[in-house]
Scaffold this active site. Structure first.
Site, PDB file in Angstrom:
ATOM      1  N   PRO A   1       0.817  -1.206   0.000  1.00  0.00           N
ATOM      2  CG  PRO A   1       0.141  -0.888   2.213  1.00  0.00           C
ATOM      3  CD  PRO A   1       0.885  -1.847   1.317  1.00  0.00           C
TER       4      PRO A   1
ATOM      5  NE  ARG B   1      -5.022   6.557  -3.341  1.00  0.00           N
ATOM      6  CZ  ARG B   1      -4.898   7.335  -4.422  1.00  0.00           C
ATOM      7  NH1 ARG B   1      -5.020   8.635  -4.297  1.00  0.00           N
ATOM      8  NH2 ARG B   1      -4.680   6.818  -5.610  1.00  0.00           N
TER       9      ARG B   1
ATOM     10  CE1 TYR C   1      -4.794  10.752 -12.055  1.00  0.00           C
ATOM     11  CE2 TYR C   1      -4.247  11.740  -9.949  1.00  0.00           C
ATOM     12  CZ  TYR C   1      -3.903  10.951 -11.022  1.00  0.00           C
ATOM     13  OH  TYR C   1      -2.674  10.367 -11.063  1.00  0.00           O
TER      14      TYR C   1
ATOM     15  CB  CYS D   1       0.304  30.191 -18.012  1.00  0.00           C
ATOM     16  SG  CYS D   1       1.626  31.065 -17.243  1.00  0.00           S
TER      17      CYS D   1
ATOM     18  CE1 TYR E   1       0.774   7.367  -6.191  1.00  0.00           C
ATOM     19  CE2 TYR E   1      -1.110   7.330  -4.711  1.00  0.00           C
ATOM     20  CZ  TYR E   1      -0.157   6.665  -5.454  1.00  0.00           C
ATOM     21  OH  TYR E   1      -0.158   5.289  -5.466  1.00  0.00           O
TER      22      TYR E   1
HETATM   23  N1  LLP Z   1       1.824  -1.191  -6.256  1.00  0.00           N
HETATM   24  C1  LLP Z   1       1.829  -0.893  -7.564  1.00  0.00           C
HETATM   25  C2  LLP Z   1       2.399  -1.841  -8.518  1.00  0.00           C
HETATM   26  C3  LLP Z   1       1.302   0.333  -8.006  1.00  0.00           C
HETATM   27  O1  LLP Z   1       1.292   0.609  -9.311  1.00  0.00           O
HETATM   28  C4  LLP Z   1       0.779   1.243  -7.071  1.00  0.00           C
HETATM   29  C5  LLP Z   1       0.240   2.536  -7.501  1.00  0.00           C
HETATM   30  C6  LLP Z   1       0.817   0.893  -5.695  1.00  0.00           C
HETATM   31  C7  LLP Z   1       1.333  -0.341  -5.333  1.00  0.00           C
HETATM   32  C8  LLP Z   1       0.302   1.798  -4.615  1.00  0.00           C
HETATM   33  O2  LLP Z   1      -1.053   2.017  -4.745  1.00  0.00           O
HETATM   34  P1  LLP Z   1      -1.875   2.784  -3.592  1.00  0.00           P
HETATM   35  O3  LLP Z   1      -1.895   1.904  -2.365  1.00  0.00           O
HETATM   36  O4  LLP Z   1      -1.173   4.051  -3.308  1.00  0.00           O
HETATM   37  O5  LLP Z   1      -3.205   2.982  -4.181  1.00  0.00           O
HETATM   38  N2  LLP Z   1      -1.086   9.175  -9.094  1.00  0.00           N
HETATM   39  C9  LLP Z   1      -2.366   8.596  -8.724  1.00  0.00           C
HETATM   40  C10 LLP Z   1      -2.259   7.155  -8.281  1.00  0.00           C
HETATM   41  C11 LLP Z   1      -1.513   6.239  -9.220  1.00  0.00           C
HETATM   42  C12 LLP Z   1      -1.259   4.892  -8.602  1.00  0.00           C
HETATM   43  C13 LLP Z   1      -0.177   4.160  -9.284  1.00  0.00           C
HETATM   44  N3  LLP Z   1       0.158   2.874  -8.721  1.00  0.00           N
HETATM   45  C14 LLP Z   1      -3.017   9.493  -7.685  1.00  0.00           C
HETATM   46  O6  LLP Z   1      -2.509  10.577  -7.415  1.00  0.00           O
HETATM   47  O7  LLP Z   1      -4.081   9.154  -7.143  1.00  0.00           O
END
Ligand code: LLP
Length: 428
Positions: free
Chosen positions: A289, A291, A331, A357, A386
């Site tokens: 995880p 986020r 987003y 801009c 992020y």
């Molecule tokens: N593992 C892999 C292989 C991933 O691609 C990602 C996120 C994670 C773990 C972590 O995921 P999380 O637990 O954070 O959901 N920039 C976007 C989110 C893109 C996520 C990319 N991969 C945002 O700002 O919401």
């Protein structure tokens, strides 16, 4: 919640609250926290990140789950160092992220490397440090085998599987659908396993399966359906005598509450996966995880520069924009709640924009904010994930400094950049 406020905070941000009318993080007033470095500035509670990591571990402990931190969400060395102290593993997606983990003393043996486009240079770095590589294509297998052979090493691998499952999150964050660029469809993953068993990739030790169905996954069923696909593959490999094929990496994706509809807890995800994965001695569960570990722990503090008015609308221009926090532009606007650092009665819906801009440099179309004036501070909630990692130097702007709070004390974990350093390495 203490003190006076017209802005109730949901439970994911208990550590961010008003005390005597001032917004605080871990009990420290945000205006005081940024007084020395100025605005804009990211502020993170490392203790809240650590607590979230412990919570994920506890939730998945009955399944034997081991938790890695997804470095991409917040890769400041202070954050990574705290994860090292917690004994966490790491998931990286680039040579740069791997270098960060190594620099801070992270354990490469418990680091995994994901991504559809790893270069030879990155693969070599992983091989030299015995990092486990999650493979995403047959071509990558060839490349990795070649790179490892050149170094005279074997390399531990997992197969990133595309389970063909679409979860109901924002389209850019869906990574497990059949159309997504990520992972190998189950049939191709089987073919890869067969090729491995036939001795085609002698440098690779295939140790299991990996998935990541998406980010901010709104409910567990998609993750469960994807896990079923992976389990089939794991059993296929084990039936063919690959006894060491035991890794079952669920990826990340656990959602946080940005102030919208309620989201399931990490415990609810673990409970939903238990009928499938509970009590199985033939697999080792991993998760990665990001986020849910770092998101709620951080805020971005900014200052009002100017008031502007569209017909019938209040508008505030801030000293931060899409170059510091790109998520609303990329987003959806209004995704991050914006709170005044000094509480006050709402003056009605307010458009909140940055200085860049581009018309997409709009944080909110209707934030409920008091009648703020130049110099007043606001804080973007849930900006620990992020946020800074997606910041850029667009318009030759400096990135914000980062402040961390740990055990009730604050320190600067990354100072504000100098304008001159932004182009110092260029050759006129
Ligand atoms: N593992 C892999 C292989 C991933 O691609 C990602 C996120 C994670 C773990 C972590 O995921 P999380 O637990 O954070 O959901 N920039 C976007 C989110 C893109 C996520 C990319 N991969 C945002 O700002 O919401």
């Amino acid at each position: 919640m203490e003190g006076t406020s017209t802005f109730p905070l949901p439970s994911t941000t208990d550590h961010v609250r008003y005390t005597d009318g001032v917004l605080t993080l871990d009990g420290l007033a945000l205006d005081g926290l940024v007084a020395d470095v100025g605005t804009p500035a990211y502020v993170y509670s490392l203790d809240v990140m650590a607590a979230a990591m412990e919570r994920a571990r506890a939730a998945f402990a009955p399944l034997g789950g081991q938790v890695s931190y997804s470095v991409k969400v917040n890769s400041n060395q202070a954050v990574l160092a705290r994860m090292v102290r917690l004994g966490a593993g790491f998931d990286v997606v680039s040579g740069g992220e791997l270098s960060r983990v190594l620099a801070v003393g992270g354990d490469p043996a418990r680091t995994t490397f994901a991504g559809v486009g790893k270069t030879d240079e990155e693969l070599a770095l992983a091989v030299r440090h015995d990092v486990l590589v999650n493979i995403e294509s047959a071509d990558e297998c060839e490349a990795l085998n070649r790179v490892a052979a050149a170094l005279g090493r074997r390399v531990r691998c997992g197969i990133r599987v595309n389970p063909g499952v679409t979860v109901d999150t924002l389209a850019p964050m869906q990574t497990g659908s059949a159309k997504a660029k990520f992972g190998l469809p189950a049939t191709e993953a089987r073919a890869l396993l067969d090729a491995c068993l036939a001795g085609r990739y002698p440098q690779l030790s295939l140790l299991g399966v990996h998935m990541h169905v998406g980010s901010q996954v709104p409910e567990p069923s998609g993750m469960v359906r994807a896990a079923e696909v992976l389990l089939d593959l794991l059993e296929y490999a084990q039936q063919r005598g690959l006894d060491e094929f035991r890794r079952f990496d669920l990826g990340g994706g656990f959602p946080i509450d940005y102030g919208g509809p309620a989201v399931p807890t990490v415990e609810e995800f673990a409970a939903a996966l238990t009928p499938l994965l509970g009590g199985r001695r033939d697999l080792d569960v991993y998760l990665e995880p990001g986020r849910s570990i770092a998101g709620p722990a951080g805020v971005l503090v900014a200052q009002v520069l100017y008031r502007k008015h569209r017909p019938g609308q209040r508008m505030l221009v801030l000293d931060t924009g899409m170059h510091h926090l790109i998520r609303p532009a990329l987003y959806r606007t209004d995704v991050h709640r914006i709170l005044p650092v000094l509480a006050g009665p709402s003056a009605g819906p307010t458009v909140v924009v940055g200085p860049v801009c581009e018309s997409t440099d709009t944080f909110a179309e209707s934030a409920e904010l008091p009648d703020l004036a130049p110099g007043d501070l606001v804080a973007f909630m849930d900006a620990g994930a992020y946020g800074m990692v997606m910041a850029s130097h667009y318009n030759t702007n400096r990135k914000p400094p980062e402040i961390v709070v740990e055990n009730g004390a604050a320190r600067v974990a990354r100072p504000r950049e100098q304008w001159s350093s932004l182009f110092a390495s260029e050759r006129p």
